[in-house]
Design a protein around this motif. Structure first.
Motif, PDB file in Angstrom:
ATOM      1  N   PHE A   1       0.827  -1.201   0.000  1.00  0.00           N
ATOM      2  CA  PHE A   1       0.000   0.000   0.000  1.00  0.00           C
ATOM      3  C   PHE A   1       0.868   1.261   0.000  1.00  0.00           C
ATOM      4  CE2 PHE A   1      -2.777   3.049   2.490  1.00  0.00           C
ATOM      5  CZ  PHE A   1      -3.602   3.348   1.408  1.00  0.00           C
ATOM      6  N   GLY A   2       1.932   1.243   0.785  1.00  0.00           N
ATOM      7  CA  GLY A   2       2.850   2.379   0.831  1.00  0.00           C
ATOM      8  C   GLY A   2       3.514   2.623  -0.509  1.00  0.00           C
ATOM      9  N   LEU A   3       3.912   1.542  -1.191  1.00  0.00           N
ATOM     10  CA  LEU A   3       4.533   1.674  -2.509  1.00  0.00           C
ATOM     11  C   LEU A   3       3.550   2.229  -3.544  1.00  0.00           C
ATOM     12  CD1 LEU A   3       6.593  -1.649  -2.590  1.00  0.00           C
ATOM     13  CD2 LEU A   3       7.539   0.665  -2.652  1.00  0.00           C
ATOM     14  N   VAL A   4       2.293   1.801  -3.477  1.00  0.00           N
ATOM     15  CA  VAL A   4       1.271   2.303  -4.408  1.00  0.00           C
ATOM     16  C   VAL A   4       1.072   3.805  -4.209  1.00  0.00           C
ATOM     17  CG1 VAL A   4      -1.180   2.215  -5.008  1.00  0.00           C
ATOM     18  CG2 VAL A   4       0.107   0.091  -4.695  1.00  0.00           C
ATOM     19  N   LEU A   5       0.992   4.258  -2.950  1.00  0.00           N
ATOM     20  CA  LEU A   5       0.868   5.697  -2.684  1.00  0.00           C
ATOM     21  C   LEU A   5       2.098   6.450  -3.184  1.00  0.00           C
ATOM     22  CD1 LEU A   5      -0.678   5.914   0.921  1.00  0.00           C
ATOM     23  CD2 LEU A   5      -1.766   6.491  -1.246  1.00  0.00           C
ATOM     24  N   PHE A   6       3.275   5.881  -2.956  1.00  0.00           N
ATOM     25  CA  PHE A   6       4.543   6.462  -3.413  1.00  0.00           C
ATOM     26  C   PHE A   6       4.494   6.660  -4.931  1.00  0.00           C
ATOM     27  CE2 PHE A   6       9.448   5.742  -2.854  1.00  0.00           C
ATOM     28  CZ  PHE A   6       9.710   6.877  -3.598  1.00  0.00           C
ATOM     29  N   ALA A   7       4.085   5.602  -5.667  1.00  0.00           N
ATOM     30  CA  ALA A   7       4.017   5.679  -7.129  1.00  0.00           C
ATOM     31  C   ALA A   7       2.959   6.678  -7.588  1.00  0.00           C
ATOM     32  CB  ALA A   7       3.725   4.292  -7.702  1.00  0.00           C
ATOM     33  N   LEU A   8       1.796   6.664  -6.938  1.00  0.00           N
ATOM     34  CA  LEU A   8       0.713   7.578  -7.307  1.00  0.00           C
ATOM     35  C   LEU A   8       1.159   9.028  -7.172  1.00  0.00           C
ATOM     36  CD1 LEU A   8      -2.252   8.178  -8.005  1.00  0.00           C
ATOM     37  CD2 LEU A   8      -2.785   7.986  -5.560  1.00  0.00           C
ATOM     38  N   GLY A   9       1.789   9.363  -6.053  1.00  0.00           N
ATOM     39  CA  GLY A   9       2.277  10.729  -5.853  1.00  0.00           C
ATOM     40  C   GLY A   9       3.295  11.125  -6.910  1.00  0.00           C
TER      41      GLY A   9
ATOM     42  N   GLY B   1       0.464  18.797  -3.222  1.00  0.00           N
ATOM     43  CA  GLY B   1      -0.411  17.647  -3.002  1.00  0.00           C
ATOM     44  C   GLY B   1       0.263  16.339  -3.393  1.00  0.00           C
ATOM     45  N   ALA B   2       0.987  16.355  -4.513  1.00  0.00           N
ATOM     46  CA  ALA B   2       1.700  15.156  -4.963  1.00  0.00           C
ATOM     47  C   ALA B   2       2.771  14.752  -3.953  1.00  0.00           C
ATOM     48  CB  ALA B   2       2.331  15.409  -6.329  1.00  0.00           C
ATOM     49  N   LEU B   3       3.494  15.735  -3.422  1.00  0.00           N
ATOM     50  CA  LEU B   3       4.518  15.458  -2.416  1.00  0.00           C
ATOM     51  C   LEU B   3       3.902  14.901  -1.140  1.00  0.00           C
ATOM     52  CD1 LEU B   3       6.761  18.615  -2.926  1.00  0.00           C
ATOM     53  CD2 LEU B   3       7.497  16.242  -3.225  1.00  0.00           C
TER      54      LEU B   3
ATOM     55  N   ALA C   1       4.754  11.291   0.562  1.00  0.00           N
ATOM     56  CA  ALA C   1       5.193  11.193   1.957  1.00  0.00           C
ATOM     57  C   ALA C   1       4.286  10.283   2.777  1.00  0.00           C
ATOM     58  CB  ALA C   1       5.262  12.583   2.584  1.00  0.00           C
ATOM     59  N   CYS C   2       2.986  10.244   2.463  1.00  0.00           N
ATOM     60  CA  CYS C   2       2.086   9.306   3.139  1.00  0.00           C
ATOM     61  C   CYS C   2       2.536   7.870   2.884  1.00  0.00           C
ATOM     62  CB  CYS C   2       0.645   9.497   2.655  1.00  0.00           C
ATOM     63  SG  CYS C   2      -0.160  10.989   3.302  1.00  0.00           S
ATOM     64  N   GLY C   3       2.914   7.592   1.635  1.00  0.00           N
ATOM     65  CA  GLY C   3       3.430   6.267   1.311  1.00  0.00           C
ATOM     66  C   GLY C   3       4.727   5.972   2.028  1.00  0.00           C
ATOM     67  N   LEU C   4       5.607   6.960   2.116  1.00  0.00           N
ATOM     68  CA  LEU C   4       6.894   6.759   2.784  1.00  0.00           C
ATOM     69  C   LEU C   4       6.718   6.500   4.272  1.00  0.00           C
ATOM     70  CD1 LEU C   4       9.174   9.476   1.119  1.00  0.00           C
ATOM     71  CD2 LEU C   4       8.736   7.125   0.419  1.00  0.00           C
ATOM     72  N   THR C   5       5.730   7.141   4.892  1.00  0.00           N
ATOM     73  CA  THR C   5       5.472   6.915   6.317  1.00  0.00           C
ATOM     74  C   THR C   5       5.169   5.447   6.572  1.00  0.00           C
ATOM     75  OG1 THR C   5       4.530   9.144   6.480  1.00  0.00           O
ATOM     76  CG2 THR C   5       4.067   7.626   8.288  1.00  0.00           C
ATOM     77  N   ILE C   6       4.341   4.862   5.725  1.00  0.00           N
ATOM     78  CA  ILE C   6       3.984   3.445   5.869  1.00  0.00           C
ATOM     79  C   ILE C   6       5.203   2.566   5.619  1.00  0.00           C
ATOM     80  CG2 ILE C   6       2.487   1.603   5.036  1.00  0.00           C
ATOM     81  CD1 ILE C   6       0.493   3.792   4.194  1.00  0.00           C
TER      82      ILE C   6
ATOM     83  N   VAL D   1       9.690   8.136 -14.287  1.00  0.00           N
ATOM     84  CA  VAL D   1      10.604   6.990 -14.155  1.00  0.00           C
ATOM     85  C   VAL D   1      10.578   6.454 -12.727  1.00  0.00           C
ATOM     86  CG1 VAL D   1      13.031   6.272 -14.237  1.00  0.00           C
ATOM     87  CG2 VAL D   1      12.097   7.745 -16.041  1.00  0.00           C
ATOM     88  N   LEU D   2      10.629   7.385 -11.755  1.00  0.00           N
ATOM     89  CA  LEU D   2      10.617   6.982 -10.346  1.00  0.00           C
ATOM     90  C   LEU D   2       9.337   6.219 -10.014  1.00  0.00           C
ATOM     91  CD1 LEU D   2      11.939   7.163  -7.529  1.00  0.00           C
ATOM     92  CD2 LEU D   2      10.720   9.315  -7.200  1.00  0.00           C
ATOM     93  N   GLY D   3       8.193   6.742 -10.433  1.00  0.00           N
ATOM     94  CA  GLY D   3       6.921   6.078 -10.157  1.00  0.00           C
ATOM     95  C   GLY D   3       6.846   4.703 -10.795  1.00  0.00           C
ATOM     96  N   SER D   4       7.387   4.574 -12.000  1.00  0.00           N
ATOM     97  CA  SER D   4       7.370   3.290 -12.702  1.00  0.00           C
ATOM     98  C   SER D   4       8.226   2.260 -11.969  1.00  0.00           C
ATOM     99  CB  SER D   4       7.873   3.459 -14.140  1.00  0.00           C
ATOM    100  OG  SER D   4       7.052   4.368 -14.859  1.00  0.00           O
ATOM    101  N   ILE D   5       9.396   2.690 -11.498  1.00  0.00           N
ATOM    102  CA  ILE D   5      10.269   1.788 -10.743  1.00  0.00           C
ATOM    103  C   ILE D   5       9.582   1.318  -9.468  1.00  0.00           C
ATOM    104  CG2 ILE D   5      12.421   1.660  -9.402  1.00  0.00           C
ATOM    105  CD1 ILE D   5      13.653   3.583 -11.471  1.00  0.00           C
ATOM    106  N   ILE D   6       8.914   2.251  -8.790  1.00  0.00           N
ATOM    107  CA  ILE D   6       8.223   1.909  -7.543  1.00  0.00           C
ATOM    108  C   ILE D   6       7.098   0.914  -7.802  1.00  0.00           C
ATOM    109  CG2 ILE D   6       6.840   2.834  -5.652  1.00  0.00           C
ATOM    110  CD1 ILE D   6       9.854   3.470  -5.562  1.00  0.00           C
ATOM    111  N   LEU D   7       6.367   1.079  -8.910  1.00  0.00           N
ATOM    112  CA  LEU D   7       5.305   0.125  -9.245  1.00  0.00           C
ATOM    113  C   LEU D   7       5.866  -1.271  -9.495  1.00  0.00           C
ATOM    114  CD1 LEU D   7       2.571   1.715 -11.542  1.00  0.00           C
ATOM    115  CD2 LEU D   7       2.399   0.955  -9.168  1.00  0.00           C
ATOM    116  N   VAL D   8       7.004  -1.348 -10.175  1.00  0.00           N
ATOM    117  CA  VAL D   8       7.649  -2.648 -10.407  1.00  0.00           C
ATOM    118  C   VAL D   8       8.020  -3.295  -9.079  1.00  0.00           C
ATOM    119  CG1 VAL D   8       9.696  -3.792 -11.352  1.00  0.00           C
ATOM    120  CG2 VAL D   8       8.504  -2.052 -12.707  1.00  0.00           C
ATOM    121  N   ILE D   9       8.572  -2.492  -8.164  1.00  0.00           N
ATOM    122  CA  ILE D   9       8.931  -3.016  -6.841  1.00  0.00           C
ATOM    123  C   ILE D   9       7.687  -3.501  -6.108  1.00  0.00           C
ATOM    124  CG2 ILE D   9       9.868  -2.384  -4.569  1.00  0.00           C
ATOM    125  CD1 ILE D   9      11.764  -0.463  -5.998  1.00  0.00           C
ATOM    126  N   ALA D  10       6.572  -2.776  -6.246  1.00  0.00           N
ATOM    127  CA  ALA D  10       5.313  -3.180  -5.595  1.00  0.00           C
ATOM    128  C   ALA D  10       4.845  -4.533  -6.130  1.00  0.00           C
ATOM    129  CB  ALA D  10       4.238  -2.122  -5.815  1.00  0.00           C
TER     130      ALA D  10
END
Length: 416
Positions: free
Chosen positions: A78-86, A104-106, A110-115, A194-203
């Protein structure tokens, strides 16, 4: 085979330390970039930090609830999905040219990073033998330090691009200026895509990854509330000290590029390189050396020594220029490096049944990173001198000094 069964899961958990360290340390690059693109004051630009650190305050308790109800693996996904969405939201933010959209995106990132931070630390210590748990956690955290070094250097070359100088921009018509700045603002789209795409792959990898579930021990003691926990004097002090420490750290690191261009007269890209090679490495080696020194000097005494030095260096940062100013701020990065974990460990000492709640309260106090940088920005704007704004970190380190001198002392709770 069994010996290495957690090797790949450990690699994936460690990647999370690097990823959140990288995105956090892009913020000092975003601040000057967005300041120019939207013609912001220092106060307005510092709201980047506010958007990030207010999320830690808002999400601290919900993150704990998610872990308890659905498990740590589900929390990580869930945290990774929020990270990618932002990260993906940076694209419409750049298209609409709305600063509030960037904030708002940041906030969502950060909500994802907290998790993620709530889950990754216990997992890093869990994936292997108990006797090497501390080593694994420190090893994983070292990648956070590596990210702090690399992010400003890489980010500056991707984000801090401008087709025209400030002088050329000032000679253009209003409509031409808008076109140029809009083009510059769009430079964030590719790196965050690119960052969001990498995070989605990790998720996706984590969805199929087999991880041991962390089981929480049920407390057999009486239920305790926030006010019960805060009756521990040293915990109350730790919450205050951590609030001011995190505020100081964010002021120093996130506003460094703005500071260095004014105090030392260097370019933004040069300042970003210095932030990585200078500040990032100073912070990393400061933590390593400080941890070693704690074998010979008590944690609270070393905290006092380092806090005194940071107060003096903050004063130097206010009134010097050139290399002396840069060295002063680099020194702050080195000597403040041990403060967060030291305040944390001293604050939860001897809390008994209040330990978990005390830990949550100290983590929530990092909201200081949302509140104090705008104060530094306001002072900088009012005095037209960002160096004078260093009065904020100076006062913050003085509060840490008071905690090290007296506030950390455990006074047994007196029952009526």
């Amino acid at each position: 085979m069994a010996k290495n069964k957690y090797l790949f899961p450990f690699i994936m958990i460690t990647s999370l330390f690097f990823m959140w360290g990288f995105v956090h340390n892009l913020d000092p690059i975003l601040i000057p970039h967005l300041q120019r693109s939207f013609s912001l004051s220092t106060l307005q630009a510092s709201l980047v930090d506010s958007a990030v650190f207010i999320a830690y305050f808002v999400m601290a308790l919900p993150a704990g609830f998610i872990m308890k109800k659905y498990g740590y693996k589900a929390g990580i996904i869930f945290g990774l999905v929020l990270f990618a969405l932002g990260s993906f939201l940076f694209i419409p933010a750049a298209n609409t040219q709305a600063y509030v959209f960037f904030l708002g995106a940041l906030f969502i990132i950060a909500c994802g990073l907290t998790i993620l931070e709530t889950a990754a630390n216990p997992y890093a210590s869990l994936l292997g033998p108990k006797e090497t748990a501390t080593f694994r956690l420190n090893f994983s955290q070292s990648f956070n330090g590596l990210a702090a070094t690399l992010a400003p250097i890489v980010g500056a070359r991707i984000i801090l691009i401008k087709g025209v100088s400030d002088e050329e921009l000032s000679t253009m018509s209003s409509s031409a200026q808008q076109m140029v700045l809009a083009s510059e603002a769009s430079s964030v789209k590719t790196p965050y895509l690119v960052l969001g795409s990498i995070i989605l792959v990790i998720a996706v990898i984590f969805i199929f990854l087999k991880l041991p579930e962390i089981t929480e021990e049920e407390s057999t003691g009486e239920k305790r509330g926030i006010m019960d926990a805060l009756r521990h004097r040293h915990l109350s002090w730790a919450v205050v000290a951590q609030f001011f420490y995190v505020g100081a750290q964010v002021c120093v690191m996130s506003l460094f590029v703005l500071y260095a261009t004014k105090a030392a007269g260097i370019t933004k890209v040069q300042a970003a390189d210095y932030l990585g090679y200078g500040m990032g490495l100073a912070f990393l080696f400061g933590r390593i050396i400080g941890t070693f020194l704690m074998k010979f000097i008590s944690a609270e005494r070393l905290l006092v020594i380092y806090a005194v030095i940071c107060v003096l260096l903050s004063g130097s940062a206010m009134f010097t220029s050139g290399n002396v100013a840069l060295f002063s701020v680099t020194g702050i990065a080195f000597f403040m490096s041990i403060m967060f974990p030291t305040i944390f460990s001293l604050g939860i000492k001897d809390l008994g049944n209040d330990t978990k709640l005390g830990s949550s309260l100290i983590i929530m106090s990092i909201v200081g990173g949302a509140i104090l940088p705008p104060l530094m920005g306001y002072i900088s704007d009012e005095t037209n001198n960002i160096q004078i704004g260093y009065i904020v970190p100076l006062i913050c380190f003085f509060v840490v000094l008071l905690f090290g001198l007296n506030g950390h002392k455990v006074i047994k709770e007196i029952k009526n």
